[in-house]
Design a protein around this motif. Structure first.
Motif, short mmCIF file in Angstrom:
data_model
loop_
_atom_site.label_atom_id
_atom_site.label_comp_id
_atom_site.label_asym_id
_atom_site.label_seq_id
_atom_site.Cartn_x
_atom_site.Cartn_y
_atom_site.Cartn_z
N TRP A 203 0.81 -1.23 0.00
CA TRP A 203 0.00 0.00 0.00
C TRP A 203 0.85 1.28 0.00
CZ3 TRP A 203 -3.72 -1.77 4.49
CH2 TRP A 203 -4.39 -2.93 4.07
N GLN A 204 2.12 1.12 -0.32
CA GLN A 204 3.00 2.29 -0.31
C GLN A 204 2.90 3.08 -1.62
OE1 GLN A 204 6.97 1.25 1.90
NE2 GLN A 204 6.22 -0.62 0.93
N ASP A 205 2.50 2.42 -2.71
CA ASP A 205 2.43 3.08 -4.02
C ASP A 205 1.00 3.06 -4.56
OD1 ASP A 205 5.23 3.40 -3.95
OD2 ASP A 205 5.51 1.39 -4.78
N GLN A 206 0.56 4.21 -5.01
CA GLN A 206 -0.77 4.33 -5.60
C GLN A 206 -0.67 4.15 -7.12
OE1 GLN A 206 -3.27 4.93 -3.39
NE2 GLN A 206 -4.85 4.70 -4.95
N THR A 207 -1.68 3.48 -7.71
CA THR A 207 -1.72 3.35 -9.17
C THR A 207 -2.93 4.12 -9.70
OG1 THR A 207 -3.21 1.44 -9.31
CG2 THR A 207 -0.89 0.97 -8.87
N ASN A 208 -3.00 4.25 -11.01
CA ASN A 208 -4.16 4.90 -11.63
C ASN A 208 -5.20 3.88 -12.09
OD1 ASN A 208 -3.21 7.58 -11.37
ND2 ASN A 208 -1.82 7.24 -13.09
N LEU A 209 -4.92 2.61 -11.80
CA LEU A 209 -5.83 1.54 -12.23
C LEU A 209 -6.96 1.36 -11.23
CD1 LEU A 209 -3.10 -0.98 -13.35
CD2 LEU A 209 -4.72 0.15 -14.87
N THR A 210 -8.12 0.96 -11.73
CA THR A 210 -9.26 0.74 -10.84
C THR A 210 -9.50 -0.76 -10.66
OG1 THR A 210 -10.91 0.69 -12.62
CG2 THR A 210 -10.37 2.85 -11.66
N LEU A 211 -10.22 -1.09 -9.62
CA LEU A 211 -10.57 -2.47 -9.34
C LEU A 211 -11.31 -3.09 -10.53
CD1 LEU A 211 -11.94 -4.06 -6.16
CD2 LEU A 211 -13.34 -4.19 -8.21
N GLU A 212 -12.25 -2.35 -11.08
CA GLU A 212 -13.04 -2.87 -12.19
C GLU A 212 -12.16 -3.22 -13.39
OE1 GLU A 212 -15.85 -0.16 -9.86
OE2 GLU A 212 -13.75 -0.15 -10.48
N GLU A 213 -11.18 -2.37 -13.70
CA GLU A 213 -10.29 -2.63 -14.85
C GLU A 213 -9.51 -3.93 -14.67
OE1 GLU A 213 -9.23 1.91 -16.34
OE2 GLU A 213 -8.16 1.04 -14.64
N ILE A 214 -9.03 -4.16 -13.45
CA ILE A 214 -8.23 -5.36 -13.20
C ILE A 214 -9.08 -6.62 -13.21
CG2 ILE A 214 -6.74 -6.52 -11.53
CD1 ILE A 214 -5.43 -4.19 -13.08
N VAL A 215 -10.25 -6.58 -12.60
CA VAL A 215 -11.14 -7.75 -12.61
C VAL A 215 -11.53 -8.09 -14.05
CG1 VAL A 215 -13.40 -8.64 -11.93
CG2 VAL A 215 -12.01 -7.39 -10.27
N GLU A 216 -11.85 -7.08 -14.84
CA GLU A 216 -12.25 -7.31 -16.24
C GLU A 216 -11.10 -7.88 -17.06
OE1 GLU A 216 -13.79 -3.50 -17.32
OE2 GLU A 216 -15.72 -3.86 -16.32
N TYR A 217 -9.87 -7.51 -16.72
CA TYR A 217 -8.70 -8.02 -17.43
C TYR A 217 -8.49 -9.51 -17.14
CZ TYR A 217 -3.84 -8.69 -18.88
OH TYR A 217 -2.70 -9.17 -19.47
N PHE A 218 -8.65 -9.90 -15.87
CA PHE A 218 -8.35 -11.28 -15.48
C PHE A 218 -9.54 -12.24 -15.57
CE2 PHE A 218 -4.73 -9.16 -13.40
CZ PHE A 218 -3.70 -9.99 -13.82
N GLU A 219 -10.73 -11.71 -15.67
CA GLU A 219 -11.91 -12.57 -15.69
C GLU A 219 -11.88 -13.60 -16.83
OE1 GLU A 219 -16.50 -11.81 -14.21
OE2 GLU A 219 -15.51 -10.27 -15.39
N PRO A 220 -11.49 -13.21 -18.05
CA PRO A 220 -11.43 -14.20 -19.14
C PRO A 220 -10.40 -15.30 -18.91
CG PRO A 220 -11.41 -11.95 -20.02
CD PRO A 220 -11.19 -11.84 -18.54
#
Length: 248
Positions: free
Chosen positions: A144-161
């Motif tokens: 939790w030391q580094d913030q990203t610009n990615l959202t939870l939804e983007e990551i779930v949608e990427y890995f779901e397939p």
């Protein structure tokens, strides 16, 4: 289900406040006796986190985890600095049931996508730790030391397939605070991603919190500080979870 959680720094069980390493509470507990109680009570999974490895993989606390895994029959899921196939294999050989992948799912997405094919959907949990900003669920990494610009939804949608099935979602602002969970967050993501089994983490302080989270639709609740500080017993938590299902 209710999943008791233990975070470790230098072999010591600790809890951080909102992920801040400089704001930690240490706990002197007999893990062996505690796990015996959990086993008799019907706990189905225990969650372990290597906070040293989350910061620096060279500081992995492998011996403490070897000892813990050898002293219980309860299935273990473990996270903190798991960044390579070698890391995964080490823990699977030790007898861990599931590995929790956090920062690598953001930094090395293509590599992690392959792991679902190699190890299967039931072996890998994605840990998506979020800070809510302007209603955006922005992901933080590296303990939790580094913030990203990615959202939870983007990551779930990427890995779901690829077969993503388990997601451990923590609202960092709630973690270790005993201020109550972000049930709105979990209701939103459960509704959006119906085929994902979400584990809720952060803020649980009362049995009412457990009921609210069960009714949000999450499959499991990670419970750390509230159990360590005896806000309720594991038996009370398990009973509350079972009863809440009647009203879900």
């Amino acid at each position: 289900m209710i999943i008791p959680a233990f975070d470790f720094i230098n072999g010591q069980p600790v809890r951080l406040y909102q992920g801040n390493y400089s704001n930690q509470t240490k706990y002197n507990i007999n893990l062996y006796k505690l796990f015996q109680i959990y086993e008799k009570s019907g706990v189905q999974t225990i969650h372990l986190v290597d906070l040293d490895a989350a910061k620096n993989v060279k500081n992995r606390q492998l011996n403490i985890f070897k000892n813990i895994i050898s002293c219980t029959n309860i299935p273990i899921q473990i996270g903190g600095g798991i960044r390579t196939e070698d890391d995964i294999n080490i823990f699977l050989k030790l007898g861990v049931k599931r590995v929790v992948i956090g920062s690598s799912a953001i930094k090395n997405k293509k590599e992690v996508k392959k792991w679902f094919k190699i190890y299967g959907s039931n072996t890998i949990i994605l840990a998506l730790d979020v800070v809510i900003k302007d209603n955006k669920k922005e992901i933080a990494i590296h303990g939790w030391q580094d913030q990203t610009n990615l959202t939870l939804e983007e990551i779930v949608e990427y890995f779901e397939p690829a077969g993503l099935k388990h997601v451990l979602c923590t609202d960092i602002c709630k973690d270790g605070t005993l201020s109550g969970p972000n049930t709105i967050l979990y209701k939103e993501i459960v509704k959006k991603f119906k085929y994902i089994k979400f584990q809720a983490s952060g803020g649980v302080a009362t049995l009412k919190d457990i009921s609210c989270l069960k009714n949000s639709g999450v499959s499991s609740i990670i419970v750390g500080r509230s159990l360590l500080e005896k806000k309720f017993t594991i038996q009370e938590a398990l009973k509350c979870w079972q009863n809440a299902s009647l009203h879900a």
